[in-house]
Scaffold this active site. Structure first.
Site, PDB file in Angstrom:
ATOM      1  N   ARG A  65       2.851   5.994  -3.156  1.00 43.87           N
ATOM      2  CA  ARG A  65       3.997   6.818  -3.542  1.00 43.87           C
ATOM      3  C   ARG A  65       4.268   6.754  -5.034  1.00 43.87           C
ATOM      4  NH1 ARG A  65       4.351   5.599   1.750  1.00 43.87           N
ATOM      5  NH2 ARG A  65       5.740   6.776   3.144  1.00 43.87           N
ATOM      6  N   ARG A  77      -8.355  12.235  12.654  1.00 42.19           N
ATOM      7  CA  ARG A  77      -6.917  11.961  12.855  1.00 42.19           C
ATOM      8  C   ARG A  77      -6.068  13.239  12.816  1.00 42.19           C
ATOM      9  NH1 ARG A  77      -5.201   6.822   9.508  1.00 42.19           N
ATOM     10  NH2 ARG A  77      -3.366   7.084  10.821  1.00 42.19           N
ATOM     11  N   LYS A  84       0.837  -1.211   0.000  1.00 49.25           N
ATOM     12  CA  LYS A  84       0.000   0.000   0.000  1.00 49.25           C
ATOM     13  C   LYS A  84       0.865   1.252   0.000  1.00 49.25           C
ATOM     14  CE  LYS A  84      -2.941   0.549   3.602  1.00 49.25           C
ATOM     15  NZ  LYS A  84      -3.137   1.767   4.391  1.00 49.25           N
ATOM     16  N   SER A  85       1.854   1.307   0.885  1.00 50.38           N
ATOM     17  CA  SER A  85       2.701   2.503   0.977  1.00 50.38           C
ATOM     18  C   SER A  85       3.385   2.786  -0.354  1.00 50.38           C
ATOM     19  CB  SER A  85       3.786   2.302   2.042  1.00 50.38           C
ATOM     20  OG  SER A  85       3.218   2.262   3.317  1.00 50.38           O
ATOM     21  N   SER A 131       7.660   9.097  12.298  1.00 56.61           N
ATOM     22  CA  SER A 131       6.534   8.959  11.363  1.00 56.61           C
ATOM     23  C   SER A 131       7.019   9.093   9.934  1.00 56.61           C
ATOM     24  CB  SER A 131       5.478  10.034  11.641  1.00 56.61           C
ATOM     25  OG  SER A 131       4.602  10.133  10.525  1.00 56.61           O
ATOM     26  N   ASP A 186       2.429  -1.098  11.918  1.00 51.69           N
ATOM     27  CA  ASP A 186       1.110  -1.538  11.441  1.00 51.69           C
ATOM     28  C   ASP A 186       0.819  -3.003  11.778  1.00 51.69           C
ATOM     29  OD1 ASP A 186       0.615   0.962  10.444  1.00 51.69           O
ATOM     30  OD2 ASP A 186       1.215   0.478   8.395  1.00 51.69           O
ATOM     31  N   ARG A 215      -7.274  -3.427  10.051  1.00 51.28           N
ATOM     32  CA  ARG A 215      -6.273  -4.332  10.642  1.00 51.28           C
ATOM     33  C   ARG A 215      -6.795  -5.009  11.917  1.00 51.28           C
ATOM     34  NH1 ARG A 215      -2.311  -3.608   7.032  1.00 51.28           N
ATOM     35  NH2 ARG A 215      -1.803  -1.483   6.434  1.00 51.28           N
TER      36      ARG A 215
HETATM   37  C1  S3P Z   1       2.827   4.847   6.450  1.00 52.32           C
HETATM   38  C2  S3P Z   1       3.427   5.218   7.628  1.00 52.32           C
HETATM   39  C3  S3P Z   1       2.953   4.790   8.955  1.00 52.32           C
HETATM   40  C4  S3P Z   1       1.959   3.648   8.862  1.00 52.32           C
HETATM   41  C5  S3P Z   1       0.948   3.861   7.762  1.00 52.32           C
HETATM   42  C6  S3P Z   1       1.637   3.978   6.418  1.00 52.32           C
HETATM   43  C7  S3P Z   1       3.382   5.329   5.177  1.00 52.32           C
HETATM   44  O1  S3P Z   1       2.297   5.879   9.608  1.00 52.32           O
HETATM   45  O2  S3P Z   1       1.311   3.444  10.095  1.00 52.32           O
HETATM   46  O3  S3P Z   1       0.015   2.791   7.717  1.00 52.32           O
HETATM   47  O4  S3P Z   1       3.002   4.814   4.104  1.00 52.32           O
HETATM   48  O5  S3P Z   1       4.221   6.245   5.217  1.00 52.32           O
HETATM   49  P1  S3P Z   1       3.103   7.009  10.420  1.00 52.32           P
HETATM   50  O6  S3P Z   1       3.894   7.778   9.457  1.00 52.32           O
HETATM   51  O7  S3P Z   1       2.028   7.850  11.048  1.00 52.32           O
HETATM   52  O8  S3P Z   1       3.935   6.302  11.416  1.00 52.32           O
END
Ligand code: S3P
Length: 437
Positions: free
Chosen positions: A33, A129, A28-29, A173, A321, A393
């Site tokens: 991107r 959030r 997903k990340s 983060s 996560d 999750r």
């Molecule tokens: C993510 C970073 C994490 C993670 C999120 C995806 C990302 O969050 O919990 O599910 O894709 O950069 P944080 O940056 O708030 O730690």
């Protein structure tokens, strides 16, 4: 979300074994991107192994609304016709990020330096959030951003001239780090970002793949503004965070072994493997040869007796996560497991510490909710009715609990599994879980 949609549930019967081979969908990340960098690159970016989930489709729709042409030859392939650094145009309406924290926070960075205004909104969970963690460093760069009591809607006033900053992240983060790096591309001068603990570095790796020069030394990344991005071909590995549910299921019940193929094993993501190994897990990582931007492996998991551990705090950000799944392993292990330094779990798609403590309590597990963690006394899991709090999750973690439970588990409000892993029920059934949805 319609009420019927939000009321979906899983009923999961207890099973004693998982087995076989499976491949989880794309990361997903990395999918988010790839779309964003592709949108501001010159020329074509081809993404293979794209995650076709609600979160990533929110990013895709937002980029289209910003004027980027995107083709989808099939579900897992995307062709992004980049418009270059100065090519985005104002969206006609607010950009709806759905449930996706990564989308809203990274778009804040990407849009802070554009010559037009943008408004970012999301679903009920996202609207609760915290966004100031991103807005604050972007304002230091000169961006003009309003939040509502720190939360969305996020209003970005365009035409700000961004300046580079040296920023020490107050929290670990990757989303905040990435937002600052994306804004830095549009800022005058050289930005540096220093993290208090390593977080996922997909943005840094991918920027280099698009031809951006950046310097990484220790906890610090430096990036000069004004650099062009060149479209490229991206291979998205399987999402480690989706594999995590099967890794835990395998540790508890894969007596003949369970293989998860083609999983991204970037070391900034795989803290769960270290945590489970400390508990006695039997997990083999077979790295694929080659030098791709992101390392990929097949994971072979075998059931082993697990014992409780005190999780080293330095692993928390590397497994951020994966805690819902990890807490299920802890509940089924012998003895006590203690997690601290994980207060960030309270501001994810739900308050994951509270949601897991509540759910484990329903299954008869003794569990103490701490301000920044959980203390779990491993034991016998009964069945019961679980509220996922609309968090994908949490829903998937409790489905996995069925490999250690004595009675059926009913999980309410599971529609949001589609935000990250729409194929979860089907793959879970293929591995042996008795899940009805
Ligand atoms: C993510 C970073 C994490 C993670 C999120 C995806 C990302 O969050 O919990 O599910 O894709 O950069 P944080 O940056 O708030 O730690």
């Amino acid at each position: 979300m319609s009420e019927a949609h939000s009321q979906r549930r899983y009923v999961v019967q207890p099973v004693r074994e998982v087995r076989g081979e499976l491949r989880v969908p794309g990361d997903k990340s990395i999918s988010h991107r790839g779309l964003m960098l592709g949108g501001i690159a010159q020329g074509l970016t081809e993404i293979h192994g794209f995650l076709d989930s609600e979160d990533c489709l929110a990013t895709l729709a937002a980029l289209r609304a910003l004027g980027v042409a995107i083709e989808r030859p099939n579900q897992t392939q995307v062709r992004v016709h980049g418009r270059g650094r100065a090519g985005l145009r104002a969206a006609a309406a607010a950009l709806d990020m759905g449930n996706a924290g990564t989308a809203i926070r990274l778009f804040m960075g990407l849009l802070a330096g554009q010559p037009f205004d943008s408004t970012l909104i999301g679903d009920a969970s996202l609207m609760r959030r915290p966004m100031e963690r991103v807005a604050a460093p972007l304002r230091l760069m000169g961006a003009c951003i309003d939040t509502e009591d720190g939360r969305p809607p996020v209003r970005i006033h365009g035409a700000a001239r961004l300046q580079a900053i040296d920023y020490a992240l107050p929290i670990a983060s990757a989303q905040v780090k990435s937002a600052v790096l994306l804004a830095a591309l549009f800022a005058e001068g050289r930005t540096s970002v220093t993290e208090p603990a390593p977080t996922r570095d997909h943005t840094e790796r991918m920027l280099q793949g698009f031809g951006v020069q950046l310097e990484r030394s220790g906890a610090c990344v430096r990036l000069a503004g004004g650099q062009p991005l060149q479209g490229c071909r991206l291979e998205v590995p399987g999402d480690f965070s989706s594999a995590a549910f099967f890794i835990v299921a395998g540790c508890l019940a894969a007596r003949q072994g369970l293989t998860i193929r083609h999983v991204g094993v970037n070391p900034t993501r795989t803290g769960l493997l270290q945590m489970l190994r400390l508990m006695g897990a039997d997990i083999e990582v077979r790295l694929h040869p080659g030098a791709a931007a992101e390392p990929v492996a097949d994971l072979h998991v075998r059931a082993a007796p697990l014992h409780g551990v005190r999780v080293p705090e330095e692993l928390v950000a590397l497994a951020i996560d994966e805690f819902p799944a990890f807490f299920i392993a802890a509940a089924a292990a012998r003895g006590e497991t203690l997690v601290t330094g994980a207060g960030e779990l309270r501001v994810k798609e739900s308050d994951r510490l509270a949601a897991m403590a509540e759910g484990l309590g329903r299954l008869g597990i003794e569990c103490e909710l701490l301000p920044d963690g959980l203390r779990i006394q491993g034991g016998r899991l009964r069945g019961g009715r679980i509220d996922s709090h609309g968090d994908h999750r949490i829903a998937m973690a409790f489905a996995v609990a069925s490999v250690a439970a004595e009675q059926p588990i009913q999980i309410e409000d599971v529609a949001n599994v589609a935000t990250s892993f729409p194929l979860f029920p089907a793959l879970a059934r293929a591995a042996g879980l008795a899940i009805e949805d």
